[in-house]
Design a protein around this motif. Structure first.
Motif, short mmCIF file in Angstrom:
data_model
loop_
_atom_site.label_atom_id
_atom_site.label_comp_id
_atom_site.label_asym_id
_atom_site.label_seq_id
_atom_site.Cartn_x
_atom_site.Cartn_y
_atom_site.Cartn_z
N SER A 230 0.83 -1.20 0.00
CA SER A 230 0.00 0.00 0.00
C SER A 230 0.87 1.25 0.00
O SER A 230 0.57 2.23 -0.71
N THR A 242 -6.56 8.41 -11.67
CA THR A 242 -7.79 7.81 -11.14
C THR A 242 -8.62 7.29 -12.30
O THR A 242 -8.89 8.03 -13.26
N ARG A 244 -11.99 4.45 -13.48
CA ARG A 244 -13.08 3.52 -13.13
C ARG A 244 -13.05 2.42 -14.18
O ARG A 244 -13.10 2.69 -15.37
N VAL A 249 -11.60 -7.71 -9.24
CA VAL A 249 -10.30 -7.41 -8.65
C VAL A 249 -9.24 -8.36 -9.20
O VAL A 249 -8.11 -7.96 -9.48
N ILE A 262 -4.10 1.05 -6.11
CA ILE A 262 -5.07 0.82 -5.04
C ILE A 262 -6.43 0.62 -5.69
O ILE A 262 -6.87 1.45 -6.50
N GLU A 264 -10.58 -0.04 -5.27
CA GLU A 264 -11.70 0.13 -4.34
C GLU A 264 -13.00 -0.18 -5.07
O GLU A 264 -13.23 0.29 -6.19
N GLU A 265 -13.83 -0.99 -4.45
CA GLU A 265 -15.13 -1.31 -5.04
C GLU A 265 -16.06 -0.11 -4.90
O GLU A 265 -16.13 0.52 -3.85
N LEU A 266 -16.79 0.18 -5.96
CA LEU A 266 -17.74 1.28 -5.94
C LEU A 266 -19.12 0.77 -5.59
O LEU A 266 -19.56 -0.26 -6.11
N LEU A 280 -15.00 -0.67 -10.54
CA LEU A 280 -14.00 -0.47 -9.49
C LEU A 280 -13.29 0.86 -9.71
O LEU A 280 -13.08 1.27 -10.86
N ARG A 281 -12.94 1.52 -8.61
CA ARG A 281 -12.11 2.72 -8.72
C ARG A 281 -10.66 2.31 -8.53
O ARG A 281 -10.31 1.61 -7.59
N GLU A 283 -6.74 3.78 -8.28
CA GLU A 283 -5.87 4.94 -8.08
C GLU A 283 -4.41 4.48 -8.11
O GLU A 283 -4.05 3.47 -7.50
#
Length: 337
Positions: A230, A242, A244, A249, A262, A264-266, A280-281, A283
């Motif tokens: 991380s 960034t 989408r 994953v 990184i 992240e689930e939206l 998914l987002r 970054e």
């Protein structure tokens, strides 16, 4: 008849497998009486092998820590595993600043191997080839590595001297959580109590490390490996990207590992249809953007670029080049199209 010397070496091999071995067990394995086992143990002690006697109902013998490492009894498979590890270690960054340590250790092991086994293992090492050249990794100092590992195990704070990538030197206090080897480098992850934040530091940039009085409580949450990944994904670079992406994953991780991005689930709106689910987002940070369009193309999943705008132009340019190449027809031998 088995010679006593061979029996003594067999006893040593049994003790090296760990734990407490009773006299009855050892006598059975060696095919001798209990008093003979005791005599063999005396031979090992005479050779400065640290054999410890354990009293009690479940007592017996075990190897105790000593100033000298007892001779190793390795099977063919074990000897090959050790030698391959010594050869591969420097190529993967799992080595210290003692550049010749792996070579000298391998040479010592090969010298004491029986001639038959040494010849066979030598054949393997001579025939072995690597597809990649040896990497040039920053290796930590042996004393630093051992000191940090000890502090991690006992949850002790440390005082370290650290040099950053741009050459700035500092002395700081660290509460080390764990050691992590990643992509040919050693890292230590821990908390900096002066700033109240977690830090991930390269071990090869630590020039001095010593433990301090006291202890600390290890944190809950991600394990040290996840903390390092991380931290690497959040490292400051020129561009902050960034996206989408409509994918799982698992699909993303084949091209964008945790050390790079990184994920992240939206949350999906309650009235969303199936086509709008599974986004998914993503970054990530990068010094250059030119490698990213081919990665997005290889994913072959719908995506939206949120930032930076420069990435849109690079993706469009790649799409144009691919379209031009796909429409190109192989020319005829006379040069006409």
């Amino acid at each position: 008849m088995v010679r006593p010397t061979a029996q003594v070496l067999t006893l040593l091999e049994l003790l090296q497998s760990g734990g407490i071995r009773t006299v009855a067990e050892l006598a059975h394995r060696l095919g001798v009486e209990g008093r003979t086992v005791r005599r063999y143990v005396g031979h090992l002690i005479d050779l400065d092998v640290p054999v410890e006697s354990v009293r009690g109902r479940h007592g017996g013998y075990r190897l105790a820590p000593g100033y000298r490492m007892p001779p190793l009894m390795l099977s063919d498979d074990e000897a090959l595993a050790v030698l391959l590890g010594l050869v591969a270690g420097p190529r993967t960054g799992l080595a210290t600043t003692s550049d010749t340590a792996s070579e000298t250790a391998a040479a010592k092991i090969r010298r004491v191997l029986p001639e038959r086994l040494a010849r066979r293992l030598g054949t393997v090492l001579e025939a072995l080839a690597f597809t990649a050249p040896p990497g040039k990794f920053g290796a930590p100092q042996t004393e630093v590595l051992l000191a940090v590992a000890d502090a991690v195990r006992h949850y002790q704070p440390m005082s370290i001297r650290y040099t950053t990538a741009d050459g700035r030197r500092s002395e700081r206090t660290l509460h080390p959580y764990g050691l992590v080897a990643h992509s040919g480098r050693w890292y230590v992850t821990g908390a900096d109590p002066e700033i109240g934040e977690d830090r991930t530091l390269r071990l090869d940039r630590i020039t001095d490390a010593r433990t301090l009085p006291g202890s600390f409580e290890p944190p809950a949450g991600p394990d040290p490996a996840q903390r390092v990944l991380s931290a690497l994904a959040k490292a400051p670079y020129r561009y902050e990207v960034t996206l989408r992406i409509q994918a799982t994953v698992e699909q993303l991780r084949t091209r964008l590992p945790a050390s790079i991005a990184i994920v992240e689930e939206l949350p999906s709106p309650a009235d969303a249809d199936l086509d709008n689910e599974g986004w998914l987002r993503v970054e990530l940070r990068a010094e250059r953007l030119d490698w990213l369009p081919p990665v997005l193309a290889s994913l072959d999943r719908p995506f939206v670029i949120e930032r930076p705008d420069e990435l849109r132009g690079l993706v469009t340019a790649l799409a144009d080049r691919l379209t031009t190449s796909a429409r190109r027809v192989r020319p005829l031998p006379d040069g006409s199209s």
